[in-house]
Design a protein around this motif. Structure first.
Motif, short mmCIF file in Angstrom:
data_model
loop_
_atom_site.label_atom_id
_atom_site.label_comp_id
_atom_site.label_asym_id
_atom_site.label_seq_id
_atom_site.Cartn_x
_atom_site.Cartn_y
_atom_site.Cartn_z
N LYS B 85 85.71 27.24 32.81
CA LYS B 85 84.68 27.68 33.75
C LYS B 85 84.07 29.03 33.34
CE LYS B 85 82.75 26.12 37.32
NZ LYS B 85 82.32 24.73 37.37
N ILE B 86 84.94 29.96 32.95
CA ILE B 86 84.46 31.30 32.61
C ILE B 86 83.96 31.34 31.17
CG2 ILE B 86 85.17 33.76 32.52
CD1 ILE B 86 87.09 33.17 34.80
N GLY B 87 84.30 30.30 30.41
CA GLY B 87 83.76 30.20 29.05
C GLY B 87 84.53 31.00 28.02
N VAL B 88 85.84 30.89 28.06
CA VAL B 88 86.67 31.62 27.11
C VAL B 88 87.21 30.69 26.02
CG1 VAL B 88 88.70 33.16 26.95
CG2 VAL B 88 87.29 33.22 28.97
N THR B 89 87.06 29.36 26.23
CA THR B 89 87.65 28.35 25.35
C THR B 89 87.39 28.61 23.87
OG1 THR B 89 86.98 26.86 27.12
CG2 THR B 89 87.97 25.86 25.17
N ALA B 90 86.15 28.95 23.55
CA ALA B 90 85.75 29.02 22.15
C ALA B 90 86.51 30.08 21.36
CB ALA B 90 84.25 29.30 22.06
N GLN B 103 82.14 38.83 25.40
CA GLN B 103 83.30 37.93 25.34
C GLN B 103 84.53 38.60 25.93
OE1 GLN B 103 83.27 37.24 21.09
NE2 GLN B 103 82.56 35.14 21.36
N LEU B 104 84.68 39.88 25.62
CA LEU B 104 85.85 40.62 26.13
C LEU B 104 85.78 40.73 27.65
CD1 LEU B 104 88.38 42.04 25.19
CD2 LEU B 104 87.10 44.17 25.05
N GLN B 105 84.58 40.94 28.17
CA GLN B 105 84.43 41.02 29.62
C GLN B 105 84.81 39.71 30.29
OE1 GLN B 105 80.47 42.66 30.27
NE2 GLN B 105 81.48 44.25 31.46
N ARG B 106 84.40 38.60 29.69
CA ARG B 106 84.76 37.31 30.26
C ARG B 106 86.27 37.09 30.18
NH1 ARG B 106 81.20 33.14 27.41
NH2 ARG B 106 80.42 34.93 26.26
N ALA B 107 86.87 37.54 29.07
CA ALA B 107 88.32 37.40 28.93
C ALA B 107 89.03 38.21 30.03
CB ALA B 107 88.77 37.86 27.55
N MET B 108 88.51 39.42 30.30
CA MET B 108 89.14 40.26 31.33
C MET B 108 88.98 39.63 32.71
SD MET B 108 88.58 44.24 30.21
CE MET B 108 86.81 44.29 30.17
N LEU B 109 87.80 39.04 32.95
CA LEU B 109 87.58 38.37 34.24
C LEU B 109 88.53 37.19 34.38
CD1 LEU B 109 85.92 38.04 36.84
CD2 LEU B 109 84.37 36.56 35.58
N CYS B 110 88.66 36.44 33.29
CA CYS B 110 89.51 35.25 33.29
C CYS B 110 90.96 35.63 33.58
CB CYS B 110 89.40 34.56 31.92
SG CYS B 110 90.09 32.92 31.90
#
Lengths: 259, 223
Positions: B85-90, B103-110
């Motif tokens: 959902k947050i788009g960290v898969t890749a 990307q790092l921000q999404r990882a932190m959110l995840c």
């Protein structure tokens, strides 16, 4: 004779394991200068011990613990940068120690403190180092994840429920103890390199923190055993020999770079 | 200053630089202790926190997946739903230090969301995110709130995009200038005084801060 060799080898090996265990965090948290400062202030403990004519080992431990605690506390309360504070502390205490040593009632060879004096290692050192190793292993086992999170971001770790201040202070006190106990093996001036060279080399072929720790443990052990062997065979001074081996291993690891 | 954040509510703090947004956030997280006044937090609350920056040093070898796991309990598996959902898969298996800022921000959110927090705290989640990404993030926040039922507290400079999805906006400037639904804050004279009237959605942020007019609100200092 073999018993002495055995005691020296076992103590050296445990010092290697201890320095690898703490060394990875010295690298990750950029604290190599902190390690060097602790080592320098340990010489003050030596000087005090000789002056008061008590076993200097205990005063070195006390000084290192005090310095570790003081730096930890001061760093959060001063406007000076860590760099400045540590630089001042390292060299002012070294100077005071050297002045005090000139009053020492017994003639001392300063080199044995600066570069280690492996032959002075005895069964009491073996016991003390073994206890510290056991304690460090328990600490790491319990707080490994906490320490990794603190390394990543202290505020994030705190928000997620880690007792940041306590764990960080415990790590620093542990580092102080390791440095205090390593002085006989590698000496004040060389202990930092034993702390950082094996993890720095292990970084090249590690993809996880655990791989890096394992690599550091192996490389530090090879360094100490190799250094002691060279010292035995070629009559090299043991402390420098250990660091030479560690440096060689670092250079060998250079081409094996991974992410 | 007095405000309450309820379960399931999205509250956004806005205000100019130096208004005390981050200070308030740190008080809520317990990073700072209040010198005066009272702060009540629900006991044993799980907090998910997304800091502004991570300052990760590349000497610590860590994949994104491991970074996510470190926020959870030991051996707790990662939830593929949020990763997708947050788009960290890749970039799950990539080293953390090789990620871009977004990307790092999404990882932190995840990581924050996978903790299944009661309270999700986001410090300027929009920094360096493009307009498309912002819209995506707001839809995501609404979905996170609906799925987890958590309260969301965030700090933002942004005015209009925030308001569309927020239940309540608190406008800070050393004190609470005004608070309420996005619409009511937007029409509040204090808000208009602080930020001026802005018609376009993508108005360039302009901080009209007049110390004389603000002085009537009591004692607070300006930088």
């Amino acid at each position: 004779m073999t018993e002495i060799v055995l005691v020296i080898t076992a103590t050296g090996l445990m010092v290697a394991l201890l320095s690898a265990l703490l060394g990875v965090f010295v690298i990750w948290q950029k604290q190599s200068y902190f390690g060097a400062t602790l080592a320098h202030t340990a010489l003050l403990g030596v000087a005090l011990g000789l002056l008061l004519q008590v076993d200097w080992q205990w005063l070195v431990i006390a000084t290192a613990l005090f310095t570790g605690w003081a730096v930890h506390t001061l760093l959060h309360r001063t406007r000076l940068s860590a760099d400045t504070l540590l630089g001042m502390l390292a060299h002012s205490t070294l100077a005071v120690a050297l002045v005090l040593l000139s009053y020492s009632p017994v003639q001392v060879d300063i080199n044995s403190f600066l570069f280690g004096d492996i032959l002075s290692v005895g069964p009491s050192d073996l016991l003390l180092t073994a206890l510290l190793l056991l304690f460090s292993l328990l600490f790491m086992q319990r707080h490994w994840r906490h320490l990794l999170n603190i390394t990543l971001n202290e505020e994030l770790a705190f928000a997620e429920g880690v007792a940041v201040a306590r764990v960080r202070l415990q790590l620093i006190l542990l580092l102080s103890l390791v440095i205090a106990l390593s002085i006989k093996v590698v000496g004040v001036l060389l202990i930092t390199s034993l702390l950082i060279l094996p993890p720095a080399a292990a970084r090249h072929f590690s993809r996880t923190p655990e791989q890096m720790l394992l690599g550091s443990l192996v490389l530090a052990s090879i360094s100490v055993l190799g250094g002691l062997a060279l010292s035995w065979q070629l009559d090299w001074p043991a402390g420098p020999a250990i660091v030479v081996v560690a440096t060689a291993l670092f250079l060998i690891a250079l081409p094996f770079r991974r992410a | 200053m007095d405000f309450t954040l309820h379960k399931g509510e999205i509250l956004t703090l806005i205000g100019p630089n130096g208004a005390g947004k981050t200070t308030l956030l740190k008080l809520v997280l317990g990073l700072l202790q209040p010198t005066d006044g009272r702060l009540w937090r629900k006991p044993s609350m799980t907090i998910g926190y997304m800091p502004q920056k991570l300052h990760h040093d590349p000497s610590l070898p860590l994949t994104t997946a491991r970074f996510l796991q470190l926020g959870l309990k030991p051996k707790q598996p990662l939830d593929p739903y949020w990763i997708e959902k947050i788009g960290v898969t890749a970039y799950l298996q990539q080293p953390l230090h090789s990620l871009s800022g977004g990307q790092l921000q999404r990882a932190m959110l995840c990581r924050a969301v996978m903790r299944q927090p009661d309270l999700l705290v986001l410090d300027e989640p929009l920094q360096g995110v493009d307009v498309q990404g912002q819209a995506h993030l707001y839809r995501l926040l609404v979905e996170i709130r609906e799925t987890l039922g958590c309260a969301i507290l965030m700090v933002s400079h942004d005015l209009h995009l925030v308001m569309a999805q927020t239940d309540r906006v608190v406008c800070l400037n050393g004190h609470i200038c005004c608070s309420g639904t996005p619409q009511s804050v937007r029409e509040h004279p204090e808000y208009l005084r602080l930020f001026g009237e802005q018609d376009t959605v993508f108005a360039i942020y302009a901080h009209h801060h007049d110390p004389d007019r603000c002085a009537s609100h009591g004692t607070h200092s300006h930088d």
